[in-house]
Design a protein around this motif. Sequence first.
Motif, short mmCIF file in Angstrom:
data_model
loop_
_atom_site.label_atom_id
_atom_site.label_comp_id
_atom_site.label_asym_id
_atom_site.label_seq_id
_atom_site.Cartn_x
_atom_site.Cartn_y
_atom_site.Cartn_z
N GLY A 1 23.49 10.04 -19.40
CA GLY A 1 22.25 10.21 -18.64
C GLY A 1 22.52 11.23 -17.55
N ALA B 1 19.16 1.94 -23.76
CA ALA B 1 20.24 2.90 -23.49
C ALA B 1 21.60 2.35 -23.93
CB ALA B 1 20.28 3.26 -22.01
N ILE C 1 18.24 6.35 -19.30
CA ILE C 1 18.78 7.71 -19.46
C ILE C 1 17.65 8.76 -19.55
CG2 ILE C 1 21.05 7.10 -20.36
CD1 ILE C 1 19.98 7.41 -23.21
N ALA D 1 14.42 4.72 -23.78
CA ALA D 1 15.61 4.27 -23.03
C ALA D 1 15.50 4.81 -21.61
CB ALA D 1 16.87 4.80 -23.72
#
Length: 409
Positions: free
Chosen positions: A237, A347, A299, A296
């Motif tokens: 991320g 994530a 991220i 997600a």
Amino acid sequence: MAQFELRCIECGGTYDMSRPAYACSRCGNLLEVRLDIDISKERLAKAKHLGKPISVWRYRELIPVERESRVFSLNEGGTPLFKCARLGEKLGLKNLSIKFDGSNPTGSFKDRGMTVGITKAKELGMKVVTCASTGNTSASLAAYAGLADLKCVVLIPEGKVALGKLAQAMMHGAIVVSVRGNFDQALEIVMKSSEKLGMYVLNSVNPFRIEGQKTAAYEICDQLGGKSPDYLYIPVGNGGNSAAYWKGFAEYEALGAVSSHPVIRGIQSEGAAPVAHMFETGSKELVPVKKPDTVATAIRIGNPANWKKTVKAIKESGGHASTVSDDEILRAQESMARLEGIFAEPAGAAALAGLIKDLQLGKIDRDADIVCVSTGHGLKDPDVAIAHCTKPKTIEPSVEALGKLLEAD
Ligand code: F0G
């Protein structure tokens, strides 16, 4: 000679560790802690660390806090490395494991960094700590700030933080500020205001956070019986955790605790993949994604602050960064939950999704020792899980009704 040195990753300029510092005042690049290997080796040997319970602080000799400091801990680290036989069989892999960092005290890997970061904040005499966050950092920081009696200010992107994470930050008593913008914009405000407002930044631009997070790599090697895996799949991320893992593996190898290191495969969501894009195009500079988007949300980052660190880490390991779709992430999340009993947030399933994609593309040796890092617990994001699964079936309160339902199913 000191065991630890705080240095710029680019120009090598050194910095005083007893003052808050994140970036080089000369060239603007981030700072990192460097270990003196000989001194560290000696300290580690004396400590007989392998005889201690597995946790972040098993590796205290390799963590740059003062020897006399009070450590603020909630028993972080020591997370399970699950050998995934069922998932492995389904994918045709002999040695697949998942490092489940969702079983940390606040449900994500952030606690590894926060126990060190907050211990450092107290050493530095700070009174207020802050971060921008897609959710997990704010939950973790709020918990540790409470423990250490520090005021905590967290900035989150409006409407894009999973419910469980928001509940944690609020319950632990942080001042929660919702920014009409994304994570990248929130982080910019934090970095620009911290010095003026006397706040210590505990995003992953903080070099001491990375020092806590690197312990996950040491743990994996110890859990594999003094061996490094061949491949490590990890979500990217803001780029701090992947850089931290690489630091841990490289240090453990340099210290002679293991004789090799893994290839790092960094995984991003298609809608938020500036690092993977660099690998695809061969570009040397990051082109930020202006409007990152992915299921997600952890991220959902378009301009990773640690991009230089993570690109260097992945390259040094001989690895690569690539993307997965939201759909691939959700399918991997379901497989982990159904076949292995591991409930990860989206994530936290991205790494497995990346591995599955690489297998489909024939990029991975099926006999290799593979570890996927699962970074956060599934209960953090109940909305995504409920939306993805079959809804509960309602019946009248009778045995017959239950029988009928099961017959039909
Ligand atoms: N997985 C989870 C569950 C995360 O919360 C994060 C980052 C990552 C992966 C990516 O790690 O940023 O070090 O590359 N979450 C941050 C936050 C950004 O604010 O909680 P990274």
